[in-house]
Design a protein around this motif. Structure first.
Motif, PDB file in Angstrom:
ATOM      1  N   ALA A 257       2.186   9.162  -6.246  1.00  8.86           N
ATOM      2  CA  ALA A 257       2.781  10.495  -6.066  1.00  8.86           C
ATOM      3  C   ALA A 257       3.828  10.760  -7.149  1.00  8.86           C
ATOM      4  CB  ALA A 257       3.402  10.613  -4.679  1.00  8.86           C
ATOM      5  N   LEU A 258       4.601   9.755  -7.472  1.00  5.84           N
ATOM      6  CA  LEU A 258       5.611   9.897  -8.525  1.00  5.84           C
ATOM      7  C   LEU A 258       4.950  10.117  -9.880  1.00  5.84           C
ATOM      8  CD1 LEU A 258       8.617   9.923  -9.160  1.00  5.84           C
ATOM      9  CD2 LEU A 258       8.522   7.427  -9.365  1.00  5.84           C
ATOM     10  N   ASP A 259       3.831   9.421 -10.125  1.00  7.84           N
ATOM     11  CA  ASP A 259       3.096   9.633 -11.388  1.00  7.84           C
ATOM     12  C   ASP A 259       2.636  11.078 -11.531  1.00  7.84           C
ATOM     13  OD1 ASP A 259       3.445   7.009 -12.197  1.00  7.84           O
ATOM     14  OD2 ASP A 259       1.446   6.353 -11.550  1.00  7.84           O
ATOM     15  N   VAL A 260       2.177  11.689 -10.434  1.00  9.27           N
ATOM     16  CA  VAL A 260       1.770  13.102 -10.455  1.00  9.27           C
ATOM     17  C   VAL A 260       2.964  13.968 -10.849  1.00  9.27           C
ATOM     18  CG1 VAL A 260       1.047  15.040  -8.993  1.00  9.27           C
ATOM     19  CG2 VAL A 260      -0.125  12.830  -8.823  1.00  9.27           C
ATOM     20  N   LEU A 261       4.120  13.702 -10.259  1.00 16.69           N
ATOM     21  CA  LEU A 261       5.326  14.472 -10.577  1.00 16.69           C
ATOM     22  C   LEU A 261       5.761  14.255 -12.022  1.00 16.69           C
ATOM     23  CD1 LEU A 261       7.364  13.945  -7.295  1.00 16.69           C
ATOM     24  CD2 LEU A 261       6.196  16.032  -8.047  1.00 16.69           C
ATOM     25  N   ILE A 262       5.636  13.034 -12.504  1.00 19.67           N
ATOM     26  CA  ILE A 262       6.015  12.741 -13.890  1.00 19.67           C
ATOM     27  C   ILE A 262       5.111  13.500 -14.858  1.00 19.67           C
ATOM     28  CG2 ILE A 262       5.993  10.907 -15.657  1.00 19.67           C
ATOM     29  CD1 ILE A 262       7.018   9.007 -13.397  1.00 19.67           C
ATOM     30  N   ARG A 263       3.810  13.505 -14.587  1.00 14.32           N
ATOM     31  CA  ARG A 263       2.889  14.255 -15.465  1.00 14.32           C
ATOM     32  C   ARG A 263       3.216  15.744 -15.444  1.00 14.32           C
ATOM     33  NH1 ARG A 263      -0.649  10.438 -13.337  1.00 14.32           N
ATOM     34  NH2 ARG A 263      -1.488  11.878 -11.767  1.00 14.32           N
ATOM     35  N   ALA A 264       3.480  16.285 -14.258  1.00 17.46           N
ATOM     36  CA  ALA A 264       3.819  17.707 -14.149  1.00 17.46           C
ATOM     37  C   ALA A 264       5.119  18.000 -14.888  1.00 17.46           C
ATOM     38  CB  ALA A 264       3.932  18.114 -12.681  1.00 17.46           C
ATOM     39  N   ASN A 265       6.094  17.130 -14.745  1.00 14.40           N
ATOM     40  CA  ASN A 265       7.372  17.326 -15.420  1.00 14.40           C
ATOM     41  C   ASN A 265       7.199  17.236 -16.935  1.00 14.40           C
ATOM     42  OD1 ASN A 265      10.009  15.946 -16.615  1.00 14.40           O
ATOM     43  ND2 ASN A 265      10.595  17.273 -14.902  1.00 14.40           N
ATOM     44  N   SER A 266       6.357  16.319 -17.386  1.00 13.51           N
ATOM     45  CA  SER A 266       6.118  16.177 -18.831  1.00 13.51           C
ATOM     46  C   SER A 266       5.484  17.436 -19.399  1.00 13.51           C
ATOM     47  CB  SER A 266       5.217  14.970 -19.102  1.00 13.51           C
ATOM     48  OG  SER A 266       5.886  13.785 -18.741  1.00 13.51           O
ATOM     49  N   ARG A 267       4.506  17.983 -18.668  1.00 12.58           N
ATOM     50  CA  ARG A 267       3.878  19.238 -19.124  1.00 12.58           C
ATOM     51  C   ARG A 267       4.910  20.365 -19.160  1.00 12.58           C
ATOM     52  NH1 ARG A 267      -0.178  17.386 -15.683  1.00 12.58           N
ATOM     53  NH2 ARG A 267       0.524  18.785 -14.030  1.00 12.58           N
ATOM     54  N   HIS A 268       5.715  20.425 -18.110  1.00  9.95           N
ATOM     55  CA  HIS A 268       6.733  21.475 -18.023  1.00  9.95           C
ATOM     56  C   HIS A 268       7.732  21.348 -19.175  1.00  9.95           C
ATOM     57  CE1 HIS A 268       9.229  24.496 -16.134  1.00  9.95           C
ATOM     58  NE2 HIS A 268      10.265  23.665 -16.168  1.00  9.95           N
TER      59      HIS A 268
ATOM     60  N   ALA B  77       0.844  -1.207   0.000  1.00  7.26           N
ATOM     61  CA  ALA B  77       0.000   0.000   0.000  1.00  7.26           C
ATOM     62  C   ALA B  77       0.873   1.249   0.000  1.00  7.26           C
ATOM     63  CB  ALA B  77      -0.938  -0.011   1.211  1.00  7.26           C
ATOM     64  N   HIS B  78       1.935   1.232   0.786  1.00  6.76           N
ATOM     65  CA  HIS B  78       2.851   2.378   0.824  1.00  6.76           C
ATOM     66  C   HIS B  78       3.521   2.574  -0.536  1.00  6.76           C
ATOM     67  CE1 HIS B  78       5.724   5.262   2.359  1.00  6.76           C
ATOM     68  NE2 HIS B  78       6.677   4.542   1.809  1.00  6.76           N
ATOM     69  N   LEU B  79       3.964   1.482  -1.155  1.00 11.54           N
ATOM     70  CA  LEU B  79       4.606   1.581  -2.468  1.00 11.54           C
ATOM     71  C   LEU B  79       3.637   2.087  -3.532  1.00 11.54           C
ATOM     72  CD1 LEU B  79       6.792  -1.655  -2.448  1.00 11.54           C
ATOM     73  CD2 LEU B  79       7.616   0.715  -2.460  1.00 11.54           C
ATOM     74  N   VAL B  80       2.392   1.633  -3.486  1.00 11.14           N
ATOM     75  CA  VAL B  80       1.388   2.104  -4.444  1.00 11.14           C
ATOM     76  C   VAL B  80       1.176   3.609  -4.277  1.00 11.14           C
ATOM     77  CG1 VAL B  80      -1.074   1.997  -5.051  1.00 11.14           C
ATOM     78  CG2 VAL B  80       0.240  -0.113  -4.773  1.00 11.14           C
ATOM     79  N   GLY B  81       1.071   4.063  -3.039  1.00  8.36           N
ATOM     80  CA  GLY B  81       0.924   5.494  -2.784  1.00  8.36           C
ATOM     81  C   GLY B  81       2.117   6.289  -3.281  1.00  8.36           C
ATOM     82  N   THR B  82       3.300   5.756  -3.068  1.00 13.19           N
ATOM     83  CA  THR B  82       4.513   6.420  -3.535  1.00 13.19           C
ATOM     84  C   THR B  82       4.546   6.477  -5.059  1.00 13.19           C
ATOM     85  OG1 THR B  82       5.693   5.678  -1.566  1.00 13.19           O
ATOM     86  CG2 THR B  82       7.045   6.357  -3.446  1.00 13.19           C
ATOM     87  N   ARG B  83       4.138   5.372  -5.704  1.00 15.27           N
ATOM     88  CA  ARG B  83       4.107   5.350  -7.172  1.00 15.27           C
ATOM     89  C   ARG B  83       3.101   6.371  -7.698  1.00 15.27           C
ATOM     90  NH1 ARG B  83       2.123   0.034  -9.584  1.00 15.27           N
ATOM     91  NH2 ARG B  83       0.168   0.955  -8.899  1.00 15.27           N
TER      92      ARG B  83
END
Length: 131
Positions: A105-116, A97-103
């Motif tokens: 959160a990382l997906d959110v950062l990846i999407r933001a970075n891709s837009r940037h 569950a912790h790893l899924v949550g971390t993944r």
């Protein structure tokens, strides 16, 4: 088989195999010259031990659950190991569950970075540098 052969067949170093033996997770007999000799079933046992270590179990916990493999018909052993196994399963579920949550959160950062990155690549300065 000797320790080198067991190491080759399992991919586990001789040092780790000696550690497993010191912790009571693995047994061997000794030759007159003091060399360790393992039975043919040691390969499967080492693979199981490795899998349990890879799941994050400590040698102490592994020593607690292995008797269910060694003495499968003993109800007392089955009850004791069941409790330990359920506790470890709950721990692993929490880790997942912790790893899924971390993944996520990382997906959110990846999407933001891709837009940037996309915005930067279309900015006038980036277009001018490309030409």
């Amino acid at each position: 088989m000797r320790i080198g052969e067991l190491s080759k067949r399992t991919g586990v170093s001789p040092r780790s195999l000696r550690y497993y033996e010191e912790q009571g997770l693995l047994t061997s007999s000794r030759s007159d010259a003091g060399q360790r000799h393992f039975s043919g079933t040691a390969v499967q046992r080492v693979l199981l031990i490795r899998q349990l270590f890879d799941a994050g179990m400590s040698s102490r916990v592994i020593a607690t659950v292995l008797p269910c493999v060694d003495v499968p018909g003993d109800l007392g052993v089955a009850e004791e190991t069941f409790t330990a196994m359920m506790r470890e399963r709950d721990r692993i579920d929490a880790d997942i569950a912790h790893l899924v949550g971390t993944r996520e959160a990382l997906d959110v950062l990846i999407r933001a970075n891709s837009r940037h990155r996309a915005e930067l690549s279309t900015a006038p300065e980036a277009v001018a540098q490309a030409t």
